[in-house]
Write a protein that holds these residues in place. Structure first.
Motif, mmCIF file in Angstrom:
data_model
loop_
_atom_site.group_PDB
_atom_site.id
_atom_site.type_symbol
_atom_site.label_atom_id
_atom_site.label_comp_id
_atom_site.label_asym_id
_atom_site.label_seq_id
_atom_site.Cartn_x
_atom_site.Cartn_y
_atom_site.Cartn_z
ATOM 1 N N LEU A 243 -24.039 -2.549 10.468
ATOM 2 C CA LEU A 243 -23.981 -1.284 9.742
ATOM 3 C C LEU A 243 -23.897 -1.477 8.242
ATOM 4 O O LEU A 243 -24.145 -0.544 7.479
ATOM 5 C CB LEU A 243 -22.765 -0.467 10.216
ATOM 6 C CG LEU A 243 -22.741 -0.058 11.690
ATOM 7 C CD1 LEU A 243 -21.449 0.706 11.992
ATOM 8 C CD2 LEU A 243 -23.956 0.780 12.049
ATOM 9 N N GLY A 244 -23.513 -2.697 7.825
ATOM 10 C CA GLY A 244 -23.384 -2.978 6.401
ATOM 11 C C GLY A 244 -22.207 -2.296 5.750
ATOM 12 O O GLY A 244 -22.260 -1.957 4.559
ATOM 13 N N LYS A 245 -21.125 -2.100 6.500
ATOM 14 C CA LYS A 245 -19.955 -1.438 5.921
ATOM 15 C C LYS A 245 -18.702 -1.832 6.683
ATOM 16 O O LYS A 245 -18.768 -2.373 7.791
ATOM 17 C CB LYS A 245 -20.115 0.081 5.955
ATOM 18 C CG LYS A 245 -20.155 0.658 7.358
ATOM 19 C CD LYS A 245 -20.258 2.193 7.314
ATOM 20 C CE LYS A 245 -20.230 2.796 8.716
ATOM 21 N NZ LYS A 245 -20.314 4.276 8.663
ATOM 22 N N THR A 246 -17.555 -1.544 6.077
ATOM 23 C CA THR A 246 -16.269 -1.754 6.729
ATOM 24 C C THR A 246 -15.964 -0.577 7.631
ATOM 25 O O THR A 246 -16.178 0.585 7.265
ATOM 26 C CB THR A 246 -15.154 -1.906 5.681
ATOM 27 O OG1 THR A 246 -15.413 -3.071 4.883
ATOM 28 C CG2 THR A 246 -13.792 -2.059 6.344
ATOM 29 N N VAL A 247 -15.485 -0.873 8.821
ATOM 30 C CA VAL A 247 -15.100 0.181 9.763
ATOM 31 C C VAL A 247 -13.638 -0.026 10.134
ATOM 32 O O VAL A 247 -13.091 -1.121 9.995
ATOM 33 C CB VAL A 247 -15.980 0.176 11.028
ATOM 34 C CG1 VAL A 247 -17.414 0.505 10.681
ATOM 35 C CG2 VAL A 247 -15.902 -1.169 11.739
ATOM 36 N N GLU B 50 -14.009 5.214 1.073
ATOM 37 C CA GLU B 50 -14.124 4.793 -0.327
ATOM 38 C C GLU B 50 -12.787 4.289 -0.869
ATOM 39 O O GLU B 50 -12.735 3.386 -1.709
ATOM 40 C CB GLU B 50 -14.625 5.952 -1.197
ATOM 41 C CG GLU B 50 -16.071 6.346 -0.972
ATOM 42 C CD GLU B 50 -16.230 7.340 0.170
ATOM 43 O OE1 GLU B 50 -15.205 7.665 0.813
ATOM 44 O OE2 GLU B 50 -17.370 7.773 0.422
ATOM 45 N N GLN B 51 -11.706 4.894 -0.380
ATOM 46 C CA GLN B 51 -10.379 4.484 -0.829
ATOM 47 C C GLN B 51 -10.103 3.038 -0.470
ATOM 48 O O GLN B 51 -9.314 2.355 -1.147
ATOM 49 C CB GLN B 51 -9.312 5.389 -0.195
ATOM 50 C CG GLN B 51 -7.892 5.128 -0.656
ATOM 51 C CD GLN B 51 -7.676 5.472 -2.114
ATOM 52 O OE1 GLN B 51 -8.395 6.302 -2.675
ATOM 53 N NE2 GLN B 51 -6.697 4.826 -2.734
ATOM 54 N N ILE C 274 0.864 -1.178 0.000
ATOM 55 C CA ILE C 274 0.000 0.000 0.000
ATOM 56 C C ILE C 274 0.896 1.221 0.000
ATOM 57 O O ILE C 274 1.833 1.322 0.801
ATOM 58 C CB ILE C 274 -0.964 0.000 1.203
ATOM 59 C CG1 ILE C 274 -1.950 1.172 1.108
ATOM 60 C CG2 ILE C 274 -0.219 0.010 2.537
ATOM 61 C CD1 ILE C 274 -3.096 1.083 2.110
ATOM 62 N N SER C 275 0.662 2.120 -0.912
ATOM 63 C CA SER C 275 1.503 3.306 -1.010
ATOM 64 C C SER C 275 1.130 4.296 0.085
ATOM 65 O O SER C 275 0.047 4.233 0.667
ATOM 66 C CB SER C 275 1.334 3.961 -2.379
ATOM 67 O OG SER C 275 0.029 4.516 -2.503
ATOM 68 N N GLN C 276 2.046 5.221 0.339
ATOM 69 C CA GLN C 276 1.743 6.247 1.331
ATOM 70 C C GLN C 276 0.536 7.067 0.903
ATOM 71 O O GLN C 276 -0.287 7.460 1.728
ATOM 72 C CB GLN C 276 2.961 7.149 1.530
ATOM 73 C CG GLN C 276 2.826 8.102 2.708
ATOM 74 C CD GLN C 276 2.754 7.389 4.048
ATOM 75 O OE1 GLN C 276 3.601 6.566 4.355
ATOM 76 N NE2 GLN C 276 1.733 7.707 4.848
ATOM 77 N N GLY C 277 0.419 7.297 -0.409
ATOM 78 C CA GLY C 277 -0.733 8.047 -0.903
ATOM 79 C C GLY C 277 -2.043 7.316 -0.669
ATOM 80 O O GLY C 277 -3.051 7.933 -0.310
ATOM 81 N N GLU C 278 -2.040 5.987 -0.873
ATOM 82 C CA GLU C 278 -3.254 5.205 -0.623
ATOM 83 C C GLU C 278 -3.612 5.220 0.860
ATOM 84 O O GLU C 278 -4.795 5.332 1.226
ATOM 85 C CB GLU C 278 -3.052 3.768 -1.102
ATOM 86 C CG GLU C 278 -3.047 3.615 -2.608
ATOM 87 C CD GLU C 278 -2.740 2.197 -3.042
ATOM 88 O OE1 GLU C 278 -3.420 1.691 -3.948
ATOM 89 O OE2 GLU C 278 -1.805 1.586 -2.467
#
Length: 211
Positions: free
Chosen positions: A105-109, A126-127, A82-86
């Motif tokens: 919640l239906g999402k990643t936390v 989103e990233q 994973i890049s620093q930017g990511e």
């Protein structure tokens, strides 16, 4: 509603319960050893200490159950990058966090450690989907009971590390970091403990891949 942060508080708070933690199953009150298994109350986000018999009742991850057994699965992903930017795109202010899918919640936390303990990332992730699309081999989490623990080193000092761990191991890890944390960046004891933990977990893990 009990949140994962409240679970962490329960693990790390030094208090004396009516029944000593680690001695009785929280479901049937059967005696249990110090080293025991856990289930997650999916709706209440509670981590419960249980005996082997109660644990086995909730091991079917495909069933519509209120409780989920925390599996004993440890995976490493040696090709993960994973890049620093990511990482900066995830807007997590430190180089360490664990991610899990919250089915309620239906999402990643995401949670990351700090002076105040575990902090939930309330920012858009989103990233994170971009990271999963580039590394589909890490998109294998069992919701609520497993987490991806990612450590990104200081800029230019080495490669990122990504491990899939049982969710209870992640809570205990971050809880111990809170006890050791000193100053803004945690201090030398925190860095030493992190190195030891990742070495131990990496040795325990087998190489991961897609299900």
């Amino acid at each position: 509603m009990t949140t994962p942060f409240h679970v962490l508080q329960r693990i790390t708070t030094d208090r004396k319960p009516e029944v000593p933690v680690g001695e009785r199953c929280e479901m049937c009150a059967e005696s249990i050893a110090d080293q025991h298994q856990h289930v997650v109350n999916v709706e209440g986000r509670q981590l419960m200490c249980v005996c082997r018999g109660c644990y086995l009742l909730f091991t079917d991850q495909d069933a519509a159950l209120r409780y989920r057994a925390v599996p004993d699965r440890y995976l490493s992903f040696p090709d993960f990058t994973i890049s620093q930017g990511e990482w900066d795109g995830l807007e997590i202010p430190v180089g360490l966090a664990f991610f899990f899918h919250n089915s309620a919640l239906g999402k990643t936390v995401a949670f990351y450690p700090g002076l105040a303990g575990a902090t939930e990332s309330e920012l858009p992730l989103e990233q994170w989907r971009t990271v999963l699309e580039r590394h589909p081999e890490i998109d294998v989490l069992t919701a609520d009971v497993e987490a991806l623990l990612i450590r990104v080193p200081e800029r230019g000092t080495g490669d990122a590390v990504c491990l899939l761990l049982p969710i209870d191991a992640c809570y205990e890890f971050v809880g111990h970091l809170r006890l050791l944390w000193r100053g803004f960046d945690g201090g030398q004891d925190v860095r030493r403990y992190m190195d030891e933990f990742f070495t131990e977990m990496s040795a325990r893990a087998r190489p991961g891949g897609r299900k």
